[in-house]
Design a protein around this motif. Structure first.
Motif, PDB file in Angstrom:
ATOM      1  N   PHE A 163       0.833  -0.644  -0.222  1.00  0.00           N
ATOM      2  CA  PHE A 163       0.045   0.402   0.166  1.00  0.00           C
ATOM      3  C   PHE A 163       0.883   1.477   0.362  1.00  0.00           C
ATOM      4  O   PHE A 163       1.924   1.216   0.349  1.00  0.00           O
ATOM      5  CB  PHE A 163      -0.768   0.363   1.167  1.00  0.00           C
ATOM      6  N   THR A 164       0.771   2.340  -0.644  1.00  0.00           N
ATOM      7  CA  THR A 164       1.024   3.644  -0.426  1.00  0.00           C
ATOM      8  C   THR A 164       1.408   4.223   0.799  1.00  0.00           C
ATOM      9  O   THR A 164       0.809   3.743   1.565  1.00  0.00           O
ATOM     10  CB  THR A 164       0.226   4.696  -1.921  1.00  0.00           C
ATOM     11  N   GLU A 165       1.760   5.269   1.055  1.00  0.00           N
ATOM     12  CA  GLU A 165       2.397   6.206   1.543  1.00  0.00           C
ATOM     13  C   GLU A 165       1.313   6.824   2.632  1.00  0.00           C
ATOM     14  O   GLU A 165       0.680   6.726   3.855  1.00  0.00           O
ATOM     15  CB  GLU A 165       4.106   6.794   1.417  1.00  0.00           C
ATOM     16  N   GLY A 169      -1.326  16.177  21.292  1.00  0.00           N
ATOM     17  CA  GLY A 169      -0.733  15.546  20.327  1.00  0.00           C
ATOM     18  C   GLY A 169      -1.794  16.665  19.314  1.00  0.00           C
ATOM     19  O   GLY A 169      -2.904  16.349  19.616  1.00  0.00           O
ATOM     20  N   GLN A 170      -0.973  16.409  17.747  1.00  0.00           N
ATOM     21  CA  GLN A 170      -1.278  17.214  16.753  1.00  0.00           C
ATOM     22  C   GLN A 170      -2.026  15.666  15.992  1.00  0.00           C
ATOM     23  O   GLN A 170      -2.808  15.736  14.890  1.00  0.00           O
ATOM     24  CB  GLN A 170      -0.801  18.167  16.244  1.00  0.00           C
ATOM     25  N   GLY A 171      -1.276  15.894  15.570  1.00  0.00           N
ATOM     26  CA  GLY A 171      -0.906  14.686  13.949  1.00  0.00           C
ATOM     27  C   GLY A 171       0.396  13.122  14.752  1.00  0.00           C
ATOM     28  O   GLY A 171       1.201  13.494  14.267  1.00  0.00           O
ATOM     29  N   ILE A 172       0.525  12.674  13.950  1.00  0.00           N
ATOM     30  CA  ILE A 172       1.556  10.973  13.763  1.00  0.00           C
ATOM     31  C   ILE A 172       1.011  11.220  11.400  1.00  0.00           C
ATOM     32  O   ILE A 172       0.765  10.602  11.185  1.00  0.00           O
ATOM     33  CB  ILE A 172       0.848  10.377  14.334  1.00  0.00           C
ATOM     34  N   ALA A 173       2.483  10.429  11.396  1.00  0.00           N
ATOM     35  CA  ALA A 173       2.411  10.682   9.783  1.00  0.00           C
ATOM     36  C   ALA A 173       3.718   9.720   9.698  1.00  0.00           C
ATOM     37  O   ALA A 173       4.321   9.846  10.535  1.00  0.00           O
ATOM     38  CB  ALA A 173       2.539  11.741   8.738  1.00  0.00           C
ATOM     39  N   VAL A 174       4.266   8.857   8.518  1.00  0.00           N
ATOM     40  CA  VAL A 174       4.918   8.232   8.111  1.00  0.00           C
ATOM     41  C   VAL A 174       5.688   8.663   6.913  1.00  0.00           C
ATOM     42  O   VAL A 174       4.664   8.878   6.209  1.00  0.00           O
ATOM     43  CB  VAL A 174       4.041   6.597   8.154  1.00  0.00           C
ATOM     44  N   ARG A 175       7.099   8.857   7.113  1.00  0.00           N
ATOM     45  CA  ARG A 175       7.674   8.803   5.813  1.00  0.00           C
ATOM     46  C   ARG A 175       8.314   7.877   4.718  1.00  0.00           C
ATOM     47  O   ARG A 175       9.277   8.031   5.563  1.00  0.00           O
ATOM     48  CB  ARG A 175       8.395  10.435   5.469  1.00  0.00           C
ATOM     49  N   ILE A 176       8.229   7.224   3.971  1.00  0.00           N
ATOM     50  CA  ILE A 176       8.851   6.603   3.331  1.00  0.00           C
ATOM     51  C   ILE A 176      10.225   6.887   2.799  1.00  0.00           C
ATOM     52  O   ILE A 176       9.895   7.786   2.022  1.00  0.00           O
ATOM     53  CB  ILE A 176       7.924   5.975   2.093  1.00  0.00           C
ATOM     54  N   HIS A 177      11.481   6.483   3.308  1.00  0.00           N
ATOM     55  CA  HIS A 177      12.053   6.818   2.323  1.00  0.00           C
ATOM     56  C   HIS A 177      12.794   5.158   2.218  1.00  0.00           C
ATOM     57  O   HIS A 177      12.328   4.216   1.994  1.00  0.00           O
ATOM     58  CB  HIS A 177      13.331   7.059   3.498  1.00  0.00           C
ATOM     59  N   ASP A 178      13.861   4.798   0.930  1.00  0.00           N
ATOM     60  CA  ASP A 178      14.315   4.228   0.656  1.00  0.00           C
ATOM     61  C   ASP A 178      15.277   3.155   1.694  1.00  0.00           C
ATOM     62  O   ASP A 178      16.108   3.166   2.222  1.00  0.00           O
ATOM     63  CB  ASP A 178      15.531   4.434  -0.590  1.00  0.00           C
ATOM     64  N   GLY A 179      14.701   2.163   2.568  1.00  0.00           N
ATOM     65  CA  GLY A 179      15.418   1.143   2.881  1.00  0.00           C
ATOM     66  C   GLY A 179      14.366   1.514   4.240  1.00  0.00           C
ATOM     67  O   GLY A 179      14.591   0.497   5.403  1.00  0.00           O
ATOM     68  N   TYR A 180      14.631   2.198   4.621  1.00  0.00           N
ATOM     69  CA  TYR A 180      13.845   2.737   5.829  1.00  0.00           C
ATOM     70  C   TYR A 180      12.354   3.338   6.181  1.00  0.00           C
ATOM     71  O   TYR A 180      12.222   4.323   5.336  1.00  0.00           O
ATOM     72  CB  TYR A 180      14.821   2.964   7.207  1.00  0.00           C
ATOM     73  N   ALA A 181      12.100   3.994   7.138  1.00  0.00           N
ATOM     74  CA  ALA A 181      10.884   4.642   7.010  1.00  0.00           C
ATOM     75  C   ALA A 181      10.604   5.519   8.226  1.00  0.00           C
ATOM     76  O   ALA A 181      11.573   5.208   9.912  1.00  0.00           O
ATOM     77  CB  ALA A 181       9.459   4.093   7.378  1.00  0.00           C
ATOM     78  N   ASN A 199       9.937   9.689 -10.528  1.00  0.00           N
ATOM     79  CA  ASN A 199       9.912   9.690 -11.506  1.00  0.00           C
ATOM     80  C   ASN A 199       7.158   9.578 -12.102  1.00  0.00           C
ATOM     81  O   ASN A 199       7.229   8.487 -12.623  1.00  0.00           O
ATOM     82  CB  ASN A 199       9.727   8.627 -12.485  1.00  0.00           C
ATOM     83  N   GLY A 200       7.193  10.122 -10.585  1.00  0.00           N
ATOM     84  CA  GLY A 200       5.783  10.053 -10.786  1.00  0.00           C
ATOM     85  C   GLY A 200       5.255   9.337  -9.524  1.00  0.00           C
ATOM     86  O   GLY A 200       3.869   8.971  -9.475  1.00  0.00           O
ATOM     87  N   ASN A 201       5.852   8.306  -9.649  1.00  0.00           N
ATOM     88  CA  ASN A 201       5.644   6.618  -8.587  1.00  0.00           C
ATOM     89  C   ASN A 201       5.231   7.966  -6.557  1.00  0.00           C
ATOM     90  O   ASN A 201       5.577   7.785  -7.030  1.00  0.00           O
ATOM     91  CB  ASN A 201       6.140   5.385  -9.148  1.00  0.00           C
ATOM     92  N   GLU A 202       4.089   6.298  -6.695  1.00  0.00           N
ATOM     93  CA  GLU A 202       4.293   7.126  -4.925  1.00  0.00           C
ATOM     94  C   GLU A 202       5.037   6.125  -3.674  1.00  0.00           C
ATOM     95  O   GLU A 202       5.368   4.928  -4.696  1.00  0.00           O
ATOM     96  CB  GLU A 202       2.168   6.668  -4.341  1.00  0.00           C
TER      97      GLU A 202
END
Length: 278
Positions: free
Chosen positions: A127-129, A154-166, A264-267
């Motif tokens: 699934f996507t970010e 608390g205001q919010g929580i989010a996950v940022r995806i990188h290559d090989g780790y989150a 290149n436009g991919n999620e």
């Protein structure tokens, strides 16, 4: 009587002679001073003026005169320490820009990831970010505990995806409008113990800070090593306890997450790959 009178006259004459010679001596001395002053100026005047005139020195000589080698080293260390401390404080109170995290603040609908995992029946799933962050936005409610709960929530929580780790980013509000973010880098791998897979979590990601010291996350925009950021492990454990069904499915099928940053436009995507015994 006559003897006494003679002694008085002799003493008076001696005093007059002494007074006279003293007057003459003083007069001569004054005349000598006048003569010296007329021809040569005030005695020692030029020498005193020359000795009292300050020597011309440049700025380096003045600094070197007041500072020695060790004081320069101490001043340099103090300046470096002050600069580092100032940079750290400013960085800690400069929140991350979370607008680039897909699904954190958009109006898209959330996908039921728990049902998606249940219907996968142990097969690989992705699934996507944006889908992950929308699901967290709809199902996770942060609550600040402890003494800081008086002024912080608390205001919010989010996950940022990188290559090989989150990168898990927690956004908090201090007071009315002060944002403060804390992020943790997570890397996963599987280890086989007694024939069963066990998911291991490491607080590291991105390029190392210095040498072999991994970057564990950051407070604001100030990066911290993994040992210092590991103090947030109880908070992450509390977050995982909010999703017991998802945690049970991941443990049952031996899922291991793999992260790929979109290009290149991919999620950006998360792949959950189940354990396959050899």
């Amino acid at each position: 009587m006559s003897g006494s009178s003679n002694r008085k006259r002799t003493k008076k004459r001696a005093e007059e002679d002494t007074s006279l010679w003293g007057f003459l001596f003083n007069k001569d001395e004054q005349s000598q001073d006048i003569t010296k002053t007329a021809f040569f100026g005030q005695p020692g005047e030029e020498e005193e003026s020359e000795s009292q005139q300050p020597e011309k020195q440049n700025i380096l000589q003045i600094i070197w005169k007041h500072f020695n080698f060790w004081s320069i080293i101490a001043c340099t260390i103090f300046i470096i320490f002050t600069f580092t401390l100032t940079k750290a404080v400013i960085g800690m109170w400069t929140p991350q820009n979370m607008r680039d995290i897909a699904g954190y603040s958009d109006n898209g609908s959330a996908r039921d990831l728990c049902a998606l995992l249940s219907n996968a029946n142990g097969q690989e799933i992705s699934f996507t970010e944006a889908e992950l962050n929308r699901y967290l936005r709809e199902t996770c409610r942060l609550r600040q505990t402890g003494i800081f709960s008086i002024i912080t929530h608390g205001q919010g929580i989010a996950v940022r995806i990188h290559d090989g780790y989150a990168e898990v980013v927690i956004d908090r509000m201090i007071g009315a409008n002060i944002h403060q973010t804390t992020s943790v880098n997570l890397t996963f791998d599987q280890q086989i113990e007694h024939g069963r897979p066990h998911l291991k979590v490491h607080f590291k990601g991105d390029t190392p800070l210095i040498g072999d010291i991994p970057k564990g996350g950051s407070i604001g925009t100030f990066a911290l090593p993994d040992r210092h950021i590991s103090m947030l492990a109880p908070a992450l454990r509390t977050l995982l306890d909010c999703y017991p069904e998802i945690a049970a499915i991941i443990e049952e099928h031996g899922y291991c997450p793999f992260f790929t940053k979109g290009q290149n436009g991919n999620e950006s995507r998360i792949r959950l790959v189940p354990f396959r015994p050899v």
